[in-house]
Design an enzyme around this catalytic site. Structure first.
Site, mmCIF file in Angstrom:
data_model
loop_
_atom_site.group_PDB
_atom_site.id
_atom_site.type_symbol
_atom_site.label_atom_id
_atom_site.label_comp_id
_atom_site.label_asym_id
_atom_site.label_seq_id
_atom_site.Cartn_x
_atom_site.Cartn_y
_atom_site.Cartn_z
ATOM 1 N N THR A 1 32.165 27.213 17.588
ATOM 2 C CA THR A 1 31.470 27.878 16.485
ATOM 3 C C THR A 1 32.535 28.354 15.497
ATOM 4 O O THR A 1 33.712 28.449 15.856
ATOM 5 C CB THR A 1 30.691 29.102 17.000
ATOM 6 O OG1 THR A 1 31.642 30.004 17.578
ATOM 7 C CG2 THR A 1 29.674 28.707 18.057
ATOM 8 N N LYS B 1 17.914 46.582 5.738
ATOM 9 C CA LYS B 1 16.842 47.442 6.249
ATOM 10 C C LYS B 1 16.601 48.568 5.263
ATOM 11 O O LYS B 1 17.357 49.521 5.205
ATOM 12 C CB LYS B 1 17.232 47.990 7.618
ATOM 13 C CG LYS B 1 17.071 46.967 8.700
ATOM 14 C CD LYS B 1 17.193 47.584 10.076
ATOM 15 C CE LYS B 1 17.348 46.477 11.100
ATOM 16 N NZ LYS B 1 18.489 46.641 11.981
ATOM 17 N N TRP C 1 12.376 45.396 6.824
ATOM 18 C CA TRP C 1 13.388 44.371 6.589
ATOM 19 C C TRP C 1 13.147 43.612 5.292
ATOM 20 O O TRP C 1 12.016 43.225 4.992
ATOM 21 C CB TRP C 1 13.398 43.369 7.746
ATOM 22 C CG TRP C 1 13.997 43.948 8.989
ATOM 23 C CD1 TRP C 1 14.479 45.216 9.150
ATOM 24 C CD2 TRP C 1 14.178 43.280 10.235
ATOM 25 N NE1 TRP C 1 14.929 45.385 10.429
ATOM 26 C CE2 TRP C 1 14.760 44.217 11.111
ATOM 27 C CE3 TRP C 1 13.911 41.993 10.697
ATOM 28 C CZ2 TRP C 1 15.088 43.902 12.425
ATOM 29 C CZ3 TRP C 1 14.228 41.686 12.006
ATOM 30 C CH2 TRP C 1 14.812 42.630 12.860
#
Ligand code: AMP
Length: 563
Positions: free
Chosen positions: A188, A440, A445
């Site tokens: 990754t 937030k 959200w």
């Protein structure tokens, strides 16, 4: 009790070399065309490719590489890289593709962590190899993907790939391989902490190649001429080097030049029908087409993924250039494909605008992947297109654990992707954020990706990122950071006004900052962690107002938004 009855079918393992063997035998004369580092266009066939992959396998075995050992590549998309894919996995070694755009320290970490026996590299990366070699003493040899005449001048002693390969005769049978053996190792990009390794198996690679080729997935066929712009060092170029031989599609590799002009010329000269890449690459291609007033004469589909495809880009491809966009979502840990935006028969009967809204999402899962969204308590959330939750996946090409890490990342047998998403009644996935990037506001959200997509649709905006900025009343509010398109102008207030009617009022960014460029990761994704750091001291005008109105609320200076 009766005993279960065993099937009476041949137990043929699903192995990576069987894909190339199939193409060499049944699509033997289909071409593989590569723009080379040497500057010319190289062409040969699947039959030639398999022979050279076998020669490479013989050469690596002669160098002492054992099955299970890792052989790394640092290379662009090209025929030698394809040979490396098959010439390593073909005899049971593991092909470890390295992203050369990572920081050298990270690459050295990866090579040492993977314990790579040899590293095959394109000569472009010779200076990088000179930096890496002293840090990677366990590597037994560095192999330049070139003939003797093109070997670069280097401090590191290197071997010539062509010398090694041409010394072998290619009379070699791929040995039996257990399909559960490791095939590829991909790390990754490691935006937080060290990169982690995803170790695929032959079985997972072949199943993924089957799934990816399906009509409702990447829809590859023998009638296609495919140009993967997505690099072979990034999650196996989304499996195209496996799905193309599986289907018999012609392959065109662009090498190192990924600018709009180079890609367009190659697409036209090779009559490419199909391509795949991240949005940033397509931005370059579309800009070039606009300036050069070009048209595609053969390209009819392209897969866009790796980051959210802005709806404006999808519409430009489809409306202005007649190219169908397949929006795809996935990740390294998933080989990578998870979902693709393809409609069912019923959905394709709906009004055009409704179809488009669906196609802008990341789409429907393909067989082999299951998904769910869960709330903070771990309970599954409804598929109503409204509830946001952490996205979990499972399936035969999803990792079970990371390479050389003991602790399992799974939660109740599911892999938590780190993405936040909604799923609607049509079972379409919509990625709203990385969990670390959600904003937030007052406990609710806001999707930064949705905010960015609106900005990108403005003609004066080349690129946009939306990040959380501290706010005394709402805790966080969105700040939009914008790169203007050269020759265009737009003000903060005009951009904020542009959101009217396009998103819920409370989603509209509180402020806009203009920058010359945005930070990106090695795989072309926005680096929001860095951006939040850059705007750490940014004070939103709404935060100042709040302080004026209510002097007891602390001013949000020294942005505490860090995750
Ligand atoms: P990588 O492992 O480098 O391929 O990165 C995977 C991550 O990229 C995913 O977890 C998502 O956060 C992001 N990503 C990939 N495709 C998309 C997409 N179509 N839309 C939004 N985010 C995406």
């Amino acid at each position: 009790m009766t005993t279960p009855l065993a099937g009476q079918m041949m137990d043929v393992p699903l192995t990576v070399p069987s894909l190339l063997a199939h193409a060499a035998r049944h699509f033997g004369s289909t071409e593989i065309v590569s723009r080379r580092i040497e500057g010319d266009l190289h062409r040969y066939t699947y039959r030639d490719c398999e022979k050279r992959a076998k020669q490479l396998a013989q050469a690596l075995i002669a160098l002492g590489v054992e099955p299970g050992e890792r052989v790394a590549t640092l290379a662009w998309n090209g025929y030698r890289h394809l040979e490396a894919y098959y010439g390593t996995t073909g005899f049971g070694a593991v092909c470890h593709t390295i992203n050369p755009r990572l920081f050298p320290d990270q690459i050295a970490y990866i090579i040492n962590h993977a314990d790579d026996a040899y590293v095959l590299f394109d000569t472009t990366f010779a200076p990088l190899v000179d930096v890496l070699a002293p840090q990677c003493p366990k590597v037994r040899g560095w192999i330049a993907l070139a003939d003797e005449a093109h070997l670069p001048v280097m401090q590191t002693p290197v071997l010539s790939y062509e010398t090694l390969v041409t010394a072998q005769d290619g009379n070699y049978e791929w040995p039996p391989i257990d399909e559960r053996q490791a095939s590829y190792l991909c790390y990754t990009s490691g935006t937080t902490g060290n990169p982690k390794g995803a170790l695929y198996s032959h079985r997972s690679t072949v199943l993924h190649a089957f799934g990816a080729a399906l009509p409702d997935a990447m829809s590859l066929s023998a009638r296609d001429c495919v140009l993967p712009v997505v690099p072979m060092f990034h999650v196996n170029a989304w499996g195209i080097p496996h799905s193309a031989p599986l289907t018999g599609a012609k392959l065109v590799f662009p090498g190192k030049d990924l600018d709009g002009k180079s890609l367009y010329e190659l697409m036209e000269s090779e009559r490419v029908t199909y391509s795949a890449g991240v949005p940033t690459v397509w931005l370059g291609l579309l800009n070039y087409l606009r300036e050069a007033k070009g048209r595609f004469s053969s390209l009819n589909r392209t897969v866009i993924g790796g980051s959210a495809c802005p709806p404006a880009m999808l519409r430009t491809f489809e409306d202005d250039y007649g190219v169908q966009v397949i929006h795809a979502w996935g990740m390294t840990e998933m080989s990578p494909l998870g979902t693709l935006s393809k409609l069912t028969w019923e959905q394709s009967q709906r009004p055009l605008e409704e179809q488009r809204k669906l196609l802008e999402k990341q789409g429907h899962v393909l067989y082999g992947v299951d998904m769910k969204i869960v709330g903070e308590d771990g309970r599954e959330l409804p598929w109503d297109g409204v509830a946001f939750g952490d996205l979990h996946v499972r399936g035969p090409w999803v990792i079970d654990r990371y390479f050389r890490k003991d602790d399992s990342p799974l939660v109740d047998g599911w892999f938590p992707t780190g993405d936040v998403a909604t799923i609607d009644r049509d079972s379409f996935l919509h990625i709203t954020d990385r969990s670390k990037d959600v904003i937030k506001s007052g406990g609710e959200w806001i999707s930064s990706i949705d905010i960015e997509n609106v900005a990108i649709a403005h003609p004066a905006v080349a690129e946009a990122a939306c990040i959380a900025c501290a706010h005394p009343k709402w805790t966080e509010r969105p700040l939009l950071v914008v790169v203007k398109r050269p020759g265009f102008d737009v003000t903060r207030d005009e951009l904020i006004a542009f959101y009217e009617g396009k998103v819920a009022k409370w989603w509209i960014p509180d402020d806009v900052a203009f920058v010359d460029e945005l930070p990106h990761t090695a795989t072309g994704k926005l680096q929001k962690l860095k951006l939040r750091d850059i705007f750490r001291d940014h004070v939103l005008p709404s935060a100042l107002e709040e302080e004026k109105d209510c002097p007891l609320t602390p001013l949000a200076r020294g942005n505490p938004v860090s995750r």
